[in-house]
Scaffold this motif. Structure first.
Motif, PDB file in Angstrom:
ATOM      1  N   MET A 159      20.018 -66.045 -61.690  1.00  0.00           N
ATOM      2  CA  MET A 159      21.409 -65.582 -61.805  1.00  0.00           C
ATOM      3  C   MET A 159      21.986 -66.562 -62.900  1.00  0.00           C
ATOM      4  SD  MET A 159      24.544 -66.234 -58.833  1.00  0.00           S
ATOM      5  CE  MET A 159      23.812 -65.008 -57.717  1.00  0.00           C
ATOM      6  N   LYS A 160      23.054 -65.951 -63.537  1.00  0.00           N
ATOM      7  CA  LYS A 160      23.867 -66.565 -64.394  1.00  0.00           C
ATOM      8  C   LYS A 160      24.698 -67.599 -63.864  1.00  0.00           C
ATOM      9  CE  LYS A 160      26.091 -64.489 -67.912  1.00  0.00           C
ATOM     10  NZ  LYS A 160      26.815 -64.070 -68.801  1.00  0.00           N
ATOM     11  N   LYS A 161      24.689 -68.825 -64.416  1.00  0.00           N
ATOM     12  CA  LYS A 161      25.874 -69.820 -63.793  1.00  0.00           C
ATOM     13  C   LYS A 161      26.526 -70.296 -64.814  1.00  0.00           C
ATOM     14  CE  LYS A 161      23.761 -71.077 -59.825  1.00  0.00           C
ATOM     15  NZ  LYS A 161      24.603 -71.352 -58.628  1.00  0.00           N
ATOM     16  N   TYR A 162      27.959 -70.236 -64.655  1.00  0.00           N
ATOM     17  CA  TYR A 162      29.045 -70.446 -65.788  1.00  0.00           C
ATOM     18  C   TYR A 162      29.145 -72.057 -65.764  1.00  0.00           C
ATOM     19  CZ  TYR A 162      29.941 -65.692 -65.445  1.00  0.00           C
ATOM     20  OH  TYR A 162      29.894 -64.211 -65.487  1.00  0.00           O
ATOM     21  N   LYS A 163      29.163 -72.556 -66.890  1.00  0.00           N
ATOM     22  CA  LYS A 163      29.597 -73.914 -66.926  1.00  0.00           C
ATOM     23  C   LYS A 163      31.055 -74.118 -67.452  1.00  0.00           C
ATOM     24  CE  LYS A 163      24.958 -75.275 -68.700  1.00  0.00           C
ATOM     25  NZ  LYS A 163      24.083 -75.842 -69.865  1.00  0.00           N
ATOM     26  N   ASN A 164      31.835 -73.078 -67.727  1.00  0.00           N
ATOM     27  CA  ASN A 164      33.159 -73.401 -68.304  1.00  0.00           C
ATOM     28  C   ASN A 164      33.977 -72.282 -67.645  1.00  0.00           C
ATOM     29  OD1 ASN A 164      32.365 -75.186 -70.501  1.00  0.00           O
ATOM     30  ND2 ASN A 164      31.429 -73.262 -71.293  1.00  0.00           N
ATOM     31  N   LEU A 221      32.382 -74.345 -76.976  1.00  0.00           N
ATOM     32  CA  LEU A 221      32.063 -73.604 -75.633  1.00  0.00           C
ATOM     33  C   LEU A 221      30.738 -72.499 -76.046  1.00  0.00           C
ATOM     34  CD1 LEU A 221      35.609 -72.750 -74.216  1.00  0.00           C
ATOM     35  CD2 LEU A 221      34.003 -74.674 -73.902  1.00  0.00           C
ATOM     36  N   CYS A 222      30.293 -72.618 -75.291  1.00  0.00           N
ATOM     37  CA  CYS A 222      29.135 -71.485 -75.281  1.00  0.00           C
ATOM     38  C   CYS A 222      29.684 -70.129 -74.563  1.00  0.00           C
ATOM     39  CB  CYS A 222      27.819 -71.785 -74.534  1.00  0.00           C
ATOM     40  SG  CYS A 222      26.444 -70.466 -74.639  1.00  0.00           S
ATOM     41  N   PRO A 223      29.957 -68.955 -75.345  1.00  0.00           N
ATOM     42  CA  PRO A 223      30.771 -67.968 -74.753  1.00  0.00           C
ATOM     43  C   PRO A 223      29.768 -67.421 -73.369  1.00  0.00           C
ATOM     44  CG  PRO A 223      30.650 -67.937 -77.181  1.00  0.00           C
ATOM     45  CD  PRO A 223      29.680 -68.669 -76.718  1.00  0.00           C
ATOM     46  N   GLU A 224      28.306 -67.430 -73.459  1.00  0.00           N
ATOM     47  CA  GLU A 224      27.572 -66.935 -72.396  1.00  0.00           C
ATOM     48  C   GLU A 224      27.824 -67.656 -71.128  1.00  0.00           C
ATOM     49  OE1 GLU A 224      26.532 -67.421 -75.572  1.00  0.00           O
ATOM     50  OE2 GLU A 224      26.565 -65.392 -76.280  1.00  0.00           O
ATOM     51  N   GLU A 225      28.354 -68.739 -71.215  1.00  0.00           N
ATOM     52  CA  GLU A 225      28.327 -69.768 -70.043  1.00  0.00           C
ATOM     53  C   GLU A 225      29.909 -69.849 -69.650  1.00  0.00           C
ATOM     54  OE1 GLU A 225      26.402 -73.263 -71.689  1.00  0.00           O
ATOM     55  OE2 GLU A 225      24.457 -72.802 -70.940  1.00  0.00           O
ATOM     56  N   THR A 226      30.613 -69.091 -70.210  1.00  0.00           N
ATOM     57  CA  THR A 226      32.097 -69.100 -69.849  1.00  0.00           C
ATOM     58  C   THR A 226      32.603 -67.843 -69.268  1.00  0.00           C
ATOM     59  OG1 THR A 226      32.140 -70.333 -71.937  1.00  0.00           O
ATOM     60  CG2 THR A 226      34.373 -69.630 -70.971  1.00  0.00           C
ATOM     61  N   LEU A 227      33.601 -68.079 -68.278  1.00  0.00           N
ATOM     62  CA  LEU A 227      34.108 -67.143 -67.294  1.00  0.00           C
ATOM     63  C   LEU A 227      35.775 -67.229 -67.690  1.00  0.00           C
ATOM     64  CD1 LEU A 227      34.021 -64.773 -65.330  1.00  0.00           C
ATOM     65  CD2 LEU A 227      34.465 -66.517 -63.558  1.00  0.00           C
ATOM     66  N   LEU A 275      35.743 -62.875 -77.412  1.00  0.00           N
ATOM     67  CA  LEU A 275      35.118 -64.075 -77.622  1.00  0.00           C
ATOM     68  C   LEU A 275      33.814 -64.297 -76.900  1.00  0.00           C
ATOM     69  CD1 LEU A 275      38.317 -66.540 -76.509  1.00  0.00           C
ATOM     70  CD2 LEU A 275      37.659 -65.780 -78.785  1.00  0.00           C
ATOM     71  N   GLY A 276      33.439 -63.226 -76.245  1.00  0.00           N
ATOM     72  CA  GLY A 276      32.029 -63.178 -75.542  1.00  0.00           C
ATOM     73  C   GLY A 276      32.077 -63.688 -74.222  1.00  0.00           C
ATOM     74  N   PHE A 277      33.324 -63.807 -73.597  1.00  0.00           N
ATOM     75  CA  PHE A 277      33.339 -64.346 -72.346  1.00  0.00           C
ATOM     76  C   PHE A 277      33.161 -63.127 -71.271  1.00  0.00           C
ATOM     77  CE2 PHE A 277      36.676 -67.723 -73.725  1.00  0.00           C
ATOM     78  CZ  PHE A 277      35.647 -68.484 -74.496  1.00  0.00           C
ATOM     79  N   LEU A 307      29.623 -69.907 -59.887  1.00  0.00           N
ATOM     80  CA  LEU A 307      30.612 -71.070 -60.000  1.00  0.00           C
ATOM     81  C   LEU A 307      30.266 -72.225 -59.210  1.00  0.00           C
ATOM     82  CD1 LEU A 307      34.131 -69.234 -60.686  1.00  0.00           C
ATOM     83  CD2 LEU A 307      32.754 -70.553 -62.118  1.00  0.00           C
ATOM     84  N   SER A 308      29.329 -71.904 -58.234  1.00  0.00           N
ATOM     85  CA  SER A 308      28.862 -73.045 -57.274  1.00  0.00           C
ATOM     86  C   SER A 308      27.778 -73.919 -57.609  1.00  0.00           C
ATOM     87  CB  SER A 308      28.514 -72.429 -55.847  1.00  0.00           C
ATOM     88  OG  SER A 308      27.363 -71.963 -55.938  1.00  0.00           O
ATOM     89  N   LEU A 309      27.352 -75.020 -57.209  1.00  0.00           N
ATOM     90  CA  LEU A 309      26.611 -75.899 -57.595  1.00  0.00           C
ATOM     91  C   LEU A 309      25.161 -75.408 -56.623  1.00  0.00           C
ATOM     92  CD1 LEU A 309      28.083 -79.237 -57.601  1.00  0.00           C
ATOM     93  CD2 LEU A 309      27.216 -78.360 -59.214  1.00  0.00           C
ATOM     94  N   ASN A 310      25.410 -74.694 -55.745  1.00  0.00           N
ATOM     95  CA  ASN A 310      24.386 -74.402 -54.969  1.00  0.00           C
ATOM     96  C   ASN A 310      23.285 -73.082 -55.907  1.00  0.00           C
ATOM     97  OD1 ASN A 310      25.109 -75.818 -52.927  1.00  0.00           O
ATOM     98  ND2 ASN A 310      26.177 -74.113 -52.228  1.00  0.00           N
TER      99      ASN A 310
END
Length: 216
Positions: A1-6, A156-162, A177-179, A213-216
Motif C-alpha cells: 500500500m502507498k504510504k504518503y509522506k507529505n 516534494l515527491c508528488p507520488e508521496e503527497t496527498l 502537481l501529480g498529487f 497516513l498512519s505509521l502502522n
C-alpha cells in the motif's frame, strides 16, 4: 500500500471555516451593485477559480470594474464579516495526529502569503507545518504555479503527497502537481461537484483513519 509522506492542505474552506463569511461578503458586494444575492447552496454550486470567471458568472460587469477594484472590495468587505471565523471542526486534533504519525504538512493557498502566515499564527497551528505557501497578490487567480514552486523548493515527491482541499480547483491543482487528492464536503463547493473529481470526506477525522497516513 502507498504510504504518503507529505500532506498539502488548502486553507479557506478546508482548514478555515469561512464559508458563511464568504457568502455574506459576496452578497454584500452583489447588493451594492444591484445584483441578485445567492444562498449558501447556490454559492457552492457556482464558486470556482479563477475568481474573475466566478464574478462574471454571478453578474459582475468586468467592463465597468477592474479585477483589482473588485478584489479590493472583497478584501475590505470580507474583513467586516470575518470577525468570528474559526477553524473547521477537529482541525487541530487532525493536524496533531498527522504530525505524530510522522508526516510533513504544508499549506498551499490562493490567499496572499503574508495574510495567510499571520492567520496561521493567530490560530496557533503554525507549528504543525513545514511551510505555508500563499499568493503574492489579492486576485485569487489560482495556485498551480505557486504549487510548482513549492514542490521544487521543498523537494516534494508528488507520488508521496496527498492534497486535501474543498474545491474543484484543489483537485485540478493536485492533478497538475501529480498529487493524490481528497476533498472536504464542508467548504466552498457542493458535494455533487466534488464527487465528480475526487474522493470526498464529510468530516476531517476521517483522515486519521486512513492507513496510508498512519505509521502502522
Amino acid at each position: 500500500m502507498k504510504k504518503y509522506k507529505n500532506l498539502v492542505w488548502d486553507w479557506n474552506g478546508t482548514l478555515l471555516d469561512d464559508i458563511t463569511a464568504g457568502v455574506e461578503t459576496l452578497n454584500d458586494m452583489l447588493e451594492k451593485r444591484g445584483l441578485q444575492k445567492l444562498s449558501v447552496e447556490e454559492y457552492k454550486d457556482v464558486f470556482g477559480f479563477p475568481v474573475v470567471d466566478f464574478y462574471k458568472k454571478v453578474g459582475f460587469d468586468m467592463e465597468k470594474e477592474s479585477l483589482h477594484e473588485i478584489s479590493v472590495d472583497f478584501v475590505e468587505t470580507y474583513d467586516r464579516f470575518a470577525g468570528n471565523i474559526t477553524l473547521n471542526q477537529s482541525v487541530p486534533e487532525v493536524l496533531c495526529g498527522i504530525q505524530q504519525a510522522g508526516r510533513k504538512q504544508y499549506i498551499l493557498s490562493a490567499l496572499r502569503e503574508d495574510l495567510l502566515k499571520q492567520m496561521v499564527v493567530d490560530f496557533q497551528i503554525g507549528h504543525y507545518f513545514e511551510q505555508v505557501c500563499g499568493s503574492d497578490n489579492i486576485y485569487a487567480a489560482g495556485k498551480i504555479e505557486r504549487g510548482k514552486r513549492m514542490v521544487e523548493a521543498y523537494r516534494l515527491c508528488p507520488e508521496e503527497t496527498l492534497m486535501v482541499g474543498d474545491t474543484l480547483h484543489d483537485a485540478e491543482v493536485a492533478c497538475a502537481l501529480g498529487f493524490d487528492c481528497v476533498l472536504y464536503a464542508g467548504g466552498h463547493n457542493s458535494v455533487w461537484r466534488l464527487k465528480e473529481k475526487a474522493p470526498v470526506i464529510e468530516r476531517m477525522e476521517e483522515l486519521l483513519k486512513r492507513e496510508d497516513l498512519s505509521l502502522n
